[in-house]
Structure formats: structure tokens, C-alpha cells
Motif scaffolding. Structure first.
Motif, PDB file in Angstrom:
ATOM      1  N   GLN A   1       0.833  -1.213   0.000  1.00 56.76           N
ATOM      2  CA  GLN A   1       0.000   0.000   0.000  1.00 56.76           C
ATOM      3  C   GLN A   1       0.861   1.254   0.000  1.00 56.76           C
ATOM      4  N   VAL A   2       1.963   1.216   0.763  1.00 59.19           N
ATOM      5  CA  VAL A   2       2.867   2.366   0.831  1.00 59.19           C
ATOM      6  C   VAL A   2       3.466   2.660  -0.538  1.00 59.19           C
TER       7      VAL A   2
ATOM      8  N   MET B   1       1.323   4.724  -2.797  1.00 65.13           N
ATOM      9  CA  MET B   1       0.954   6.068  -2.356  1.00 65.13           C
ATOM     10  C   MET B   1       1.672   7.135  -3.173  1.00 65.13           C
ATOM     11  N   THR B   2       1.032   8.289  -3.304  1.00 63.03           N
ATOM     12  CA  THR B   2       1.725   9.462  -3.848  1.00 63.03           C
ATOM     13  C   THR B   2       2.609  10.032  -2.737  1.00 63.03           C
ATOM     14  N   TRP B   3       3.509  10.949  -3.106  1.00 59.21           N
ATOM     15  CA  TRP B   3       4.379  11.550  -2.096  1.00 59.21           C
ATOM     16  C   TRP B   3       3.577  12.255  -1.001  1.00 59.21           C
TER      17      TRP B   3
ATOM     18  N   GLU C   1       0.501  11.680  -0.012  1.00 60.33           N
ATOM     19  CA  GLU C   1      -0.183  10.683   0.815  1.00 60.33           C
ATOM     20  C   GLU C   1       0.790  10.028   1.796  1.00 60.33           C
ATOM     21  N   TRP C   2       2.026   9.768   1.300  1.00 58.50           N
ATOM     22  CA  TRP C   2       3.026   9.134   2.164  1.00 58.50           C
ATOM     23  C   TRP C   2       3.437  10.073   3.302  1.00 58.50           C
TER      24      TRP C   2
ATOM     25  N   GLN D   1       1.646  12.474   4.588  1.00 55.67           N
ATOM     26  CA  GLN D   1       0.504  12.588   5.493  1.00 55.67           C
ATOM     27  C   GLN D   1       0.422  11.369   6.411  1.00 55.67           C
ATOM     28  N   ALA D   2       0.689  10.185   5.854  1.00 52.55           N
ATOM     29  CA  ALA D   2       0.591   8.950   6.635  1.00 52.55           C
ATOM     30  C   ALA D   2       1.713   8.841   7.660  1.00 52.55           C
TER      31      ALA D   2
ATOM     32  N   CYS E   1       0.774   3.805  10.838  1.00 56.16           N
ATOM     33  CA  CYS E   1       0.087   4.912  10.147  1.00 56.16           C
ATOM     34  C   CYS E   1       0.636   6.271  10.561  1.00 56.16           C
TER      35      CYS E   1
END
Length: 833
Positions: free
Chosen positions: A89-90, A93-95, A97-98, A100-101, A428
Motif C-alpha cells: 500500500q505504501v 501512495m503518492t508523495w 499521501e506518504w 501525510q501517513a 500509520c
């Protein structure tokens, strides 16, 4: 390289595979200077990851591979699958999103196939015992009990006395007065082995049993199957105080891994059926339900408003259970008291309770924390509590993370709701992951939790592979600091005769060590373990030193590019417990958010066995130093009431001075109340500090919950909290008659005390969850009684305020005794220097 690798025996005397060829031999530190070339069994990338994780968590994964434990294998297999999915899933992810997570900003609001047999109702649980012991006693006995939490399910069973030298065998059966169908899912079988000593004539005490060893095991395994057959349990020999029936249900269910010199109990649990007995799932339990009555009783309100330490009598338990639906509708937060009223030895009551949990309103996360205490071991209860915790914001979870890690010890099985919850939230949010890692790793030296915590650490690392290198750098840096500390201790021992020579040579050796390229490289450009958002760029060697106390803590000063060139100080302690300090700092930091008093939050983190880090609060000095610099005579310094105010005047002018005095007033009020309520002792002038901006704060919380120091049987601290005349002199702005300012200060104290009272149940819960943290002054529920008394729980606000005002007046009246103690401390300090 693709087909071979090196292996060594490390300092822990276990085989370590050296996958990471970038590591130097001085970092590997093999036990003997010999490496062995071995053939690889699988892909290099996979082996390299395993090696990195093993080094990072402090336990080689080959040690987990070697464990012949199906539960360990199943847990690792599940976590491996979940971690792979997480990493996939990681990668998608877009940059943004990553980012933020992993680095979410603190802006969010608070907020089987085997047949089940149950035809054993008339069969009693039996266990035949064979005990092998590695000690010499003339007569020994074994006591066994079945527990659900701390509740004894039936009368303990006691073996006959056995005489012998090293091996004791009982060919008899221990029977318990409870049917197998009435056993709760989380039943613990607890054993105590004790010597039977002959009574001595004229001895007043009638005790003639001496405990030797204890060990616990679950009756159902992690799959819910009733255990049968031969089991070997290697016991523990350290006993907590005041054990009921000499049994230790709150102790670990892990057997002692150090088997060579431990008592071994060989027990046999009989088969009851041709098929394994599984604890039934909820849909099967539901069939046992019977209709419950519904009525209201006015007594209920009074019972439900009591604090968590209040005991319930049998009549009150019966009332609560009878009115359980009224509890659900009118007092949902009273669920812990309902759980204490359940007859866990009756399967009908268990079925009713588990059905009730399905419709029970969700509690606030703070109220749900209590359900993770040892008193509530039921699987459904703990799953319900974790469900409530999911509403916590990341910031709130961070505040309670240390306590949640401690209650992992109460989980009998590796795969549980709390473990999965913590792993999910950690993966997360990297900030939570960082502190979860260190809270777990700092206790890896404890054999009772080493396997459990290493499994969680491995699962976290596999699901957070990008974080591994960051954490690895911190682990290596702390190893270097430990080496420096050991060098200093060795130097001070060698030069003990000449203090001046010792200080000069040891300081020079420390600086030479820190300037070495290997140390400079490892200690530079790492994220601070105290605060992962702070990047420690490089050590300012000239400003580093070691502190003049027994364990020679290191005072390390870093340059920090991200703080405009400001320096940042960290204290590294090795050989001295930091856990008590951490607990108090976290609790005070939490309290800081509840009221207006300026409690100074500073970082504190345990990193290993009696080692840890403490953040240096900038621009601050101790009361002792402020007093000593204002006087030529150490004995008179403590009585100079102008010293503190003059120091603040030097640091602040004009409006800044008025602001500093306001900060001092608010922070002094906060710490007066906090130290009184928490019973913090050993308050001398070197562990009370003041910042140049006015905030007063306390350090070194070695004595808590009223455990004050004494000398020659006389208490050295006779005041409820520290409130000296020089403090009052600052609060009154140097004007003796300024009663308005002092009245405001007194009002701040009273308001802070009332706020703490309103959160009294929470503080009791937080301390209860820390019972297994290894704090010497917090080992039983009786220790927490101090909190109940200091907060005057059970009294009205008016009654409690009257009690606090008496304590406030006492602190004022007896403040001269504090000055005498401080004078003695200053004289001793002056003589040392």
C-alpha cells in the motif's frame, strides 16, 4: 556474496549473522575475534532485512526461528502477511499521501474445523503433578489456584508434603471445585512451591511456609483449546510483597527462559474427551442466555460514583448484576464495576455479560483505559476497550502510549486486539511508531516479555521498512554514548585519589573519544530519540561534559541547523533507572493540558536496561546554584530570600520582568499541587530549577507516592510541598505587603487542585496501568492509595478544599525546615566541589 555470509558469536553469547557489510567490527563487537563463513539459505535481500531487524530490536530473528512454539510461528506468519500488504500500500501512495501517513500534523480533533465438546459439566478439572526442583529443602508443598484476573474462581488446591533432596514427586491428583464448562476463557492456573519449615518455640509468628518459586500458565491456549497432556513449567523465584495464598496471578504466564537453575514443575492435564475441547465462540455462548430482570434502584448511583480503588461488597455486586440493564442505560461508564460483579465461575453469567457487551454504549477512550487493567482479562472485554480506543486522536494516543505498552504484559496471547491496534496506529503515524519502538525496546532485557516484545518490534519493522535505517542510526548512537560513559566510569575509578587530576584527565579522554571519526559519524545527523522531529546535526564537543554524580551521566550538546544555530542539550544516563522519571514527566505533561498552570514539559525516554535520555531545558539553573552565586558562604545562601528575585531581574527588565514573575507564579502553583498530589519527595534545591523566563520546574522524580527520604529514622521532608519564603518574595514582586498577588497564587493552587480531583479516576487508572513498569515504589494497588487520599476522593469539593487549605498552611508554616535542609545540601555540595 550472493551465496555466502559471515557469522559470529556476539556479546549476548548467541549466533549473529552479519548481513550488513557496511557495519564495522567495532560495532559488531563479537565475543571472540573469529568469524565463520556460512552458506546462505535464502535470498540476500530478505536475509539483509532480517539481519537489520535483529540488530535493531536487540534480538536476532534466528532466536525466534529456533523457538519450538506454534503460537510464535503463527503470529509471525500473520504479521508477515499483514506487513507485506502494508508495504505494498505504501508503494502505491503518492508523495503527499506518504507524508501525510508518516508525518501527520497534530491538527486533528481529540477524538475451526475441530468439533466443540461441551458435555463435561459433571467432570471436575484435575491435574496430577510431578515437580523437579534444583534446591535442597526437607519438606515442600505445592499450592495451585484458578484465577480470572485477580479473582480466585474456587478454593486453591494444596498437595501433600513431600520430603526429599532434589526431586519431589506427587502421585496424587489436585482437584478444583469448578466444572470445566464453567471455566472462563482467560483462566490462569497459578502454582506456588513453598518449603514447610518446623515451627520454632517461643516464636510469636505462626507462619511456617516459606515461598520458593511460582509459575503461571493459561488453561486455554491461544486458539481457545483446553490444554491437555504433559507440560513443563520453569518457575520464577522473585516474589512480590503480600501475595494472597502465596500465588501470583498478576505475574507473567511465560515460563522462565533461564532453565538451568530454576525449579521445574512437570504437570499433567488430563484428556476429558476423544475430541479437543474448544472454548465456544459467541454464537454458541448465546444459546446459554436466560432473560434478565429490569428494575431501578437508587443505591446504584452512589455505588457507581465511587473511585476505581473502592471495594465492592458481595451485596453491592449482586445489586449491580441484578440491575445490569439499568447500569447500561444510566451509568455506561460503570462497566468496570459491572465486570467486577460477574460470577466468572458460572458460564451462564459469562454468557449474559458477553451478550451485554454487544449492545453496551461506546465509552470515551479515557474511560475505556481502565478496562485494560489486569482485573479485566476477558477477551471480549478487552476487544470492546480497544474498540473504544480507536476514537483516540494520535496526540491523545501518544499521551497514553507508555501505559498501553505496559498493559501488553497482561495479554496472555501474542495475537490480541491491543497488539494489532498499537501496530496499526504506529504504522500509520511515524511519531507513534518511534515511541512504540523505544518503549518496547527499552524492556527487551526482561526475560518475561522479551519474546512478546521482540515479536511486536519485528512486526512493526516489517511494516515500516523505511523507518528501519532512521531507528538503526539512533541505536548505534546510543551504543556509542554508552561506551563513552563506561570510559568515564573507568577513568574516575583509576584516578579516584586525585579529584582534580581525575576531572581533567577524564574530560580530556571523553573529548578525544567524541572527536574520533567513528564516533563523530555515528553521533551526527540523526533524529533525536526524545523528539523524532528534531534533527541532531553534530556534537559541539567543547560544550560536552559529564555530570558529577555516581553514574557519571553525559551532558551532550548538539548544534542544530533547524533551530537557527541554537544548541540543544541531552543528558544520557546509564546504570540509573529513568522509568520513574519518565512516568512522572508524562503524567505532568498530560496534566499541563488540563489547567492553566505552567508545568514545563521536557522530554524523557528509557532506552534500555537502566539507561535513558533526558532533555536539557535551555536557559535554566537550579535553585542551589542561584543561591550559591549570590552568597560567599554556602551555609547562608539558603536563607537569602532576595537571591531568586535578583536573578530574575538580571535576566529580565521592564515588562519582561513582570511577565517572568507571572510565569513563576503560575508554574510554582502547578508544581506545588502536582508534587503534593503525586507525593513526590527528595525535593532539595538541586532538583528544583528556574528558567530565565521565569518558569519554575522540578526534575529527578526518584521518590513518589509519599515515599519520602529519612535519616536516622527521622523524616527529612516535613512539608506537604515546597513553598519557601524566597518563592513568596518573587510572587509578591519583592513587596512584603503584596497580599493581592499572594491571594491570586493561592487561588491558582486551589483551582488546579480541584481540576485534578475531577480527573482523579483517570490518574488512578494511569498509575494502575503502570503497576508492572518496574517502579520500586509502585508495585501494588496499596501504593496507589496515596493518590486517593491526597485527592480526597470520596469527599465533597468543599471538604477536599478544606483539607488542601490545611496542607497549604502547613507548607507555609513549616517552610523553615525546608531552608534548613537546603542549607545542609548547599554545605555538602560546597565541600564536594
Amino acid at each position: 556474496m550472493e551465496g555466502h555470509m559471515f557469522e559470529c558469536v556476539n556479546q549476548a553469547a548467541v549466533h549473529e549473522e552479519l548481513e550488513d557489510e557496511t557495519r564495522r567490527l567495532c560495532d559488531v563487537r563479537p565475543f571472540w575475534p573469529m568469524l565463520k563463513l556460512v552458506t546462505r539459505n535464502c535470498g540476500r535481500a530478505e536475509r539483509l532485512l532480517d539481519s537489520k531487524i535483529g540488530v535493531l530490536i536487540g534480538k536476532g530473528l534466528h532466536e525466534l526461528d529456533a523457538l519450538q512454539d506454534q503460537e510464535v510461528k503463527d503470529f509471525r506468519s500473520k504479521m508477515f502477511r499483514i506487513s507485506e500488504e502494508k508495504m505494498q500500500q505504501v508503494q502505491l501512495m503518492t508523495w503527499s499521501e506518504w507524508l501525510q501517513a508518516c508525518f501527520s500534523p497534530q491538527l486533528e480533533p481529540g477524538g475451526g474445523a475441530t468439533p466443540v465438546t461441551d458435555g463435561v459439566n459433571d467432570k471436575q478439572a484435575e491435574a496430577s503433578l510431578k515437580v523437579t526442583m534444583h534446591f535442597d529443602q526437607s519438606q515442600v508443598q505445592v499450592r495451585a489456584g484458578l484465577f480470572h484476573g485477580t479473582e480466585l474462581l474456587c478454593k486453591p488446591a494444596v498437595s501433600s508434603e513431600s520430603s526429599g533432596r532434589s526431586e519431589h514427586v506427587w502421585n496424587s491428583t489436585l482437584e478444583f471445585d469448578i466444572t470445566v464448562s464453567d471455566l472462563p476463557r482467560m483462566t490462569r492456573l497459578c502454582f506456588a512451591v513453598y518449603a514447610v519449615m518446623d515451627k520454632v518455640k517461643k516464636q510469636k509468628s505462626t507462619k511456617n511456609h516459606y515461598p520458593v518459586a511460582w509459575v503461571n500458565t493459561m488453561l486455554f491456549d491461544y486458539k481457545g483449546q483446553l490444554k491437555t497432556g504433559d507440560i513443563i513449567l520453569h518457575s520464577w523465584s522473585s516474589f512480590p510483597d503480600e501475595l494472597e495464598e502465596m500465588l501470583n496471578p498478576i505475574g507473567t504466564i511465560q515460563t522462565n527462559p533461564y532453565t538451568e537453575n530454576t525449579t521445574a514443575l512437570h504437570i499433567h492435564l488430563p484428556d476429558y474427551n476423544p475430541h479437543p475441547i474448544l472454548f465456544p465462540p459467541f454464537d454458541k455462548i448465546y444459546l446459554y442466555l436466560s432473560d434478565g430482570g429490569k428494575k431501578f434502584h437508587i443505591e446504584l448511583k452512589e455505588i457507581m460514583e465511587r473511585d476505581p480503588l473502592s471495594q465492592l461488597c458481595e451485596n453491592e455486586k449482586d445489586l449491580i448484576w441484578t440491575l445490569r440493564y439499568d447500569c447500561m442505560e444510566n451509568f455506561p461508564q460503570s462497566l468496570p464495576k459491572l465486570l467486577l460483579s460477574v460470577k466468572w465461575s458460572k458460564h451462564e453469567d459469562m454468557a449474559q455479560l458477553q451478550a451485554l457487551l454487544q449492545i453496551w454504549p461506546k465509552l470515551s477512550p479515557r474511560d475505556a483505559l481502565e478496562l485494560l487493567d489486569f482485573n479485566y482479562p476477558d477477551q471480549y472485554v478487552r476487544e470492546y476497550a480497544v474498540g473504544c480506543l480507536r476514537d483516540m486522536s494520535d496526540e491523545e494516543l501518544s499521551q497514553y502510549l507508555l501505559q498501553l505498552v505496559q498493559v501488553l504484559r497482561y495479554e496472555p496471547y501474542y495475537d490480541c486486539a491491543l497488539t494489532r491496534f498499537l501496530l496499526n496506529r504506529a504504522q500509520c503515524n511515524r511519531n507513534i511508531g518511534h515511541f512504540l519502538f523505544w518503549h518496547l525496546r527499552s524492556e527487551m532485557h526482561m526475560p518475561a516479555v522479551a519474546v512478546q516484545f521482540s515479536l511486536i518490534l519485528e512486526a512493526y519493522c516489517r511494516g515500516s521498512i523505511p523507518h528501519i535505517e532512521v531507528l538503526k542510526k539512533q541505536v548505534e548512537a546510543l551504543s556509542k554514548l554508552k561506551s563513552v560513559n563506561e570510559l568515564i566510569k573507568l577513568g574516575t575509578i583509576k584516578n579516584a585519589r586525585s579529584k582534580t587530576k581525575e576531572a581533567m584527565l577524564t574530560k580530556e579522554a571523553m573529548m578525544t573519544c567524541l572527536r574520533q571519526s567513528g564516533y563523530t559519524e555515528t553521533l551526527s545527523d540523526l533524529h533525536s530519540p526524545l523528539n523524532p522531529s528534531v534533527l541532531l546535526s553534530g556534537i559541539n564537543v567543547e560544550k560536552c561534559r559529564y555530570m558529577d554524580s555516581k553514574m557519571k551521566p553525559l551532558w551532550i550538546v548538539y548544534n542544530n541547523k533547524l533551530l537557527g544555530g541554537d544548541t540543544l542539550g541531552i543528558i544520557f544516563k546509564n546504570g540509573d533507572g529513568t522509568r520513574g522519571c519518565i512516568s512522572m514527566v508524562l503524567i505532568m505533561n498530560h496534566w499541563n493540558k488540563m489547567c492553566l498552570c505552567r508545568i514545563v514539559p521536557y522530554g524523557c525516554l528509557a532506552t534500555g536496561d537502566r539507561s535513558g535520555l533526558i532533555e536539557v531545558v535551555s536557559s535554566a539553573d537550579t535553585i542551589a546554584n542561584i543561591q550559591l552565586t549570590s552568597s560567599n558562604v554556602a551555609a547562608a545562601a539558603a536563607f537569602n530570600k532576595d537571591a531568586l528575585l535578583n536573578w530574575l531581574k538580571e535576566k529580565n527588565s521592564g515588562d519582561a520582568l513582570e511577565k517572568a514573575i507571572e510565569e513563576f507564579t503560575l508554574s510554582c502553583a502547578g508544581y506545588c499541587v502536582a508534587t503534593y498530589v503525586l507525593g513526590i519527595g527528595d525535593r532539595h534545591s538541586d532538583n528544583i530549577m528556574v528558567r530565565s523566563t521565569g518558569q519554575l520546574f522540578h526534575i529527578d522524580f526518584g521518590h513518589i507516592l509519599g515515599n519520602f527520604k529519612s535519616k536516622f529514622g527521622i523524616k527529612r521532608e516535613r512539608v506537604p510541598f515546597i513553598l519557601t519564603h524566597d518563592f513568596i518574595h518573587v510572587i509578591q514582586q519583592g513587596k512584603t505587603g503584596n497580599t493581592e498577588k499572594f491571594g491570586s497564587f493561592r487561588n491558582y493552587c486551589e483551582q488546579a487542585y480541584l481540576i485534578l480531583r475531577r480527573n482523579g479516576n483517570l490518574f488512578i487508572t494511569l498509575f494502575a496501568l503502570m503497576l508492572t513498569a518496574g517502579l520500586p515504589e509502585l508495585t501494588s494497588v496499596k501504593d496507589i492509595q496515596y493518590l486517593k487520599d491526597s485527592l480526597a476522593l470520596g469527599k465533597t469539593d468543599d471538604e477536599a478544599l478544606k483539607q488542601f487549605r490545611q496542607k497549604f498552611d502547613e507548607a507555609l508554616r513549616e517552610s523553615w525546615t525546608t531552608k534548613v535542609n537546603w542549607m545542609a545540601h548547599n554545605v555538602v555540595k560546597d565541600n564536594r566541589s
